[in-house]
Scaffold this active site. Structure first.
Site, PDB file in Angstrom:
ATOM      1  N   ASP A   1     -72.792 -15.802 -38.285  1.00  0.00           N
ATOM      2  CA  ASP A   1     -72.153 -14.533 -38.639  1.00  0.00           C
ATOM      3  C   ASP A   1     -72.444 -13.533 -37.517  1.00  0.00           C
ATOM      4  OD1 ASP A   1     -70.724 -12.583 -39.927  1.00  0.00           O
ATOM      5  OD2 ASP A   1     -71.795 -12.715 -41.819  1.00  0.00           O
TER       6      ASP A   1
HETATM    7  C1  BGC Z   1     -69.311 -10.477 -42.021  1.00  0.00           C
HETATM    8  C2  BGC Z   1     -68.425 -11.697 -42.060  1.00  0.00           C
HETATM    9  C3  BGC Z   1     -67.237 -11.484 -41.163  1.00  0.00           C
HETATM   10  C4  BGC Z   1     -67.737 -11.204 -39.764  1.00  0.00           C
HETATM   11  C5  BGC Z   1     -66.639 -11.073 -38.748  1.00  0.00           C
HETATM   12  C6  BGC Z   1     -69.635 -10.030 -40.616  1.00  0.00           C
HETATM   13  O1  BGC Z   1     -70.262  -8.802 -40.590  1.00  0.00           O
HETATM   14  O2  BGC Z   1     -70.499 -10.747 -42.731  1.00  0.00           O
HETATM   15  O3  BGC Z   1     -68.038 -11.973 -43.374  1.00  0.00           O
HETATM   16  O4  BGC Z   1     -66.412 -12.611 -41.194  1.00  0.00           O
HETATM   17  O5  BGC Z   1     -68.480  -9.998 -39.794  1.00  0.00           O
HETATM   18  O6  BGC Z   1     -65.913  -9.935 -38.932  1.00  0.00           O
END
Ligand code: BGC
Length: 694
Positions: A260
């Protein structure tokens, strides 16, 4: 393109680059940022060797970024473009928690298919969706992105989303790859506080949280994203047991694992890595193929390979996975995949689909004296903080422009609306025959980084509703929210409560169709509504405890001194405008290896209105080696029953449906008795004893 040969031509730096994903603003200054961005000191080489980016979309933008990138890249390996298309691209659909309330996975599939069509023609290759975290705590802002508290729903919806996005094959038009998230346990953040610690037994992890992921893997999802939290005290992104032993070896996932946003770097803050390089090496060694938005792989992986800490074969395997996805998407032949296709965003067909899903997602929580549907001859006042609100899309709606939406007043233009506004006199309230109170949350109160400690109605709404109720007894409360709200203080002050969630572009058209009765509501809660934030986490499939509370005020029992244990509205609850009852149930008495349990049910609609019900089948295992939930959903069916008619439905439950994870963390099933429960919600059920013979 022979990608094995391509890998042979690549330098070590180029290979590592394929395993790095940089935010879109490196390639387009308008790229969407979904997390903190720090000024990493990356060289131009490092930027133009990275394999993927996120947060850019639109055919013109993608063309520009891709051609700019390809000009600079030595081997001309196209960039992968990823983004969070969570509930629609430009045509916004309801938030996933609302869609789960349809109790119809085909709705999720439809949403994913339309999202894929719009994303494809806007140049995207991968969506970070679905989120399949099981959630039980309404304080957590991300419950809006989930399929709710139940594992069976989670399993069915996970499959539907993946199939909807990916279609039969990524070489087909209008498909995008699905990145399922967040592996794993993020939904159990302690106290519902965002990015907080998670701690759970391996048995519960396997029983509940892994199953939707397994379902997505079996449906062929191409990517999985790690979660921010710890699993067994090790952050998921550097957890080798989790990513390699469990996810790869045991669950059989062969696609790409991506971290993530900065979650690898954050392992330093977790206190398990000493610096960026150490974090990079630990994450790569754990099995994470792509690092999102932090520079740990650039910092650490090269040296680790040169020193033999990480094998070049391991790196080649990760690179092969990245390049294989690019190949499957046809990017080597056409790096501008989809960009030439007609852009169908917000077409009548897409908006109609969004409307239908929204109508299926609304849950009628209360309808005293059948105040709803609203008689068109009645005079109406529309008040409350959302009465003129256009932003009813919820979170993850970067392309969901608000001027595509309409207000509730606009949606109710055929009605005799005598007043609409936030500033009213009590005369306005007294003079209307019905007051519609458009309340709840604002879109920015839900989603990532949007935990709330108190989940009552914000902005003094409770007080306002009380004041209104003193002047007019006919209050219809429309609750726009991204989470279950504690409505206990207003429940007796309102005649009807419509749980409208955030339904996207067609929110108010859908709400109006339910208020008017053009659509008979059919949604059922996929997440319990607590009677107090203090009950959180609250969920229907809890264990019994050694001292279950049954009688009022019993001392030394598992209960609160000040409130009941029960939620305000249970899982599976949802009313409609018909009068539908289960009129007959017949079933066998045992389940065994050679005999399934056959259940046959009649549903009678004794009203003049065609309606839809969801029949829910639960079980409780009376005695097992581990404590089992008081109830768990094993089957459900949504069925339409014509006015003054009877419908017949059948269920068949087999041993596989009732197995559970035993003490040795393996699936098991034992002989004994279980209670079969059947109802139209999880709280009011017919029950009978069933014998299980293994
Ligand atoms: C979130 C994810 C998301 C990623 C990309 C993160 O902060 O937890 O769910 O897909 O950002 O935007």
């Amino acid at each position: 393109m022979n990608i094995e040969n391509l890998i042979k031509e690549m330098t070590l730096d180029e290979k590592i680059g394929q395993c790095v994903q940089l935010p879109g603003n490196y390639f387009d200054k308008n790229g969407e940022l979904t997390g903190p961005l720090e000024g990493y000191e990356l060289t131009d080489d490092q930027i133009f060797m990275c394999g993927s980016t996120l947060g850019i979309s639109g055919s013109a933008e993608i063309r520009k970024a891709q051609s700019f990138y390809l000009e600079k890249s030595r081997l001309k390996i196209p960039l992968l473009f990823m983004a969070d298309v969570v509930h629609g691209y430009e045509t916004m659909f309801p938030i996933p928690l609302a869609i789960a309330c349809s109790f119809d996975p085909m709705q999720a599939r439809k949403v994913a298919e339309y999202s894929a069509i719009e994303s494809y023609s806007n140049g995207l290759h991968v969506t970070f969706s679905p989120m399949v975290d099981i959630v039980k705590d309404a304080r957590w802002g991300r419950v809006m992105e989930s399929n709710g508290e139940d594992t069976k729903l989670g399993v069915d919806f996970a499959k539907a989303y993946v199939e909807g996005y990916q279609g039969t094959s990524l070489d087909q038009k209008n498909t995008i790859a699905s990145c399922v998230k967040h592996f794993v346990g993020y939904g159990a953040a302690e106290a519902g506080r965002e990015y907080n610690t998670v701690d759970m037994s391996e048995r519960v992890l396997r029983q509940e949280y892994l199953q939707p992921f397994q379902s997505a893997i079996d449906a062929g999802c191409k990517l999985l994203m790690t979660s921010f939290n710890t699993v067994n005290s090790v952050p998921a992104s550097v957890n080798k047991w989790l990513l390699t032993q469990l996810l790869r070896d045991e669950m059989g996932f062969e696609g790409l694992i991506i971290s993530d946003w900065t979650s690898i770097k954050e392992c330093i803050a977790h206190g398990v890595c000493s610096d960026l390089a150490d974090a990079g090496v630990q994450a790569f060694d754990a099995g994470c193929d792509i690092e999102m938005s932090s520079p740990c792989y650039y910092e650490g992986v090269k040296k680790a390979i040169e020193e033999g800490v990480i094998s070049i074969e391991a790196l080649d395997r990760a690179v092969l996975k990245v390049l294989s996805l690019k190949q499957e998407l046809g990017l080597f032949e056409n790096p501008y995949r989809g960009c030439d296709e007609p852009n169908k965003v917000l077409s009548d067909e897409h908006k109609q689909a969004a409307l239908e899903v929204a109508q299926q997602s609304i849950v009628l929580l209360k309808n005293e004296d059948s105040i709803l549907p609203i008689d068109k001859s009645k005079s109406i006042a529309i008040v409350g903080p959302n009465c003129s609100e256009l932003d009813l899309n919820g979170s993850w709606t970067w392309k969901g422009h608000l001027d595509n939406n309409i207000t509730l007043q606009q949606a109710l233009q055929d009605y005799n609306v005598v007043f609409c506004g936030n500033v009213y006199t009590y005369r306005d309230i007294e003079h209307a025959e019905i007051v519609i109170y458009a309340g709840g949350e604002k879109s920015n109160m839900v989603g990532e980084a949007a935990s709330r400690a108190s989940i009552t109605l914000p902005f003094n709404q409770e007080h306002e509703i009380e004041e209104l109720a003193n002047r007019n007894k006919q209050i219809v409360f429309v609750n726009y929210s991204g989470r279950p709200i504690d409505l206990s203080n207003i429940i007796n002050k309102t005649s009807a409560i419509v749980q409208a969630w955030f339904l996207g572009t067609m929110t108010n058209q859908a709400v109006a169709s339910v208020l008017s009765g053009d659509v008979n509501p059919s949604g059922k809660l996929a997440m319990s509504f607590p009677a107090s934030g203090g009950q959180c986490p609250i969920y229907y499939n809890h264990l019994r405890t050694g001292r279950p509370y049954q009688k009022l005020n019993e001392p030394y029992k598992s209960r609160y001194m000040d409130i009941d244990n029960e939620p305000l509205f249970p899982f599976g609850h949802g009313l409609n405008y018909s009068n539908i009852q289960i009129s007959q149930i017949e079933h066998g008495e045992k389940i065994s290896v050679d005999a399934t349990l056959k259940i046959s049910i009649n549903l009678e609609n004794s009203s003049n209105v065609t309606g839809t019900e969801v029949v829910q089948v639960y079980i409780n295992d009376k005695v097992a080696t581990v404590a089992r939930p008081v109830k768990e959903l094993v089957a459900y069916q949504k069925v339409e029953i014509a006015a003054n008619n009877v419908e017949h439905i059948d269920f068949e439950i087999c041993l596989d449906d009732i197995k559970y994870v035993g003490l040795d963390n393996k699936q098991c099933i034992e002989s004994g008795d279980l209670t079969l429960m059947i109802g139209l919600d999880s709280a009011h059920v017919y029950s009978a004893n069933i014998n299980v013979i293994v």
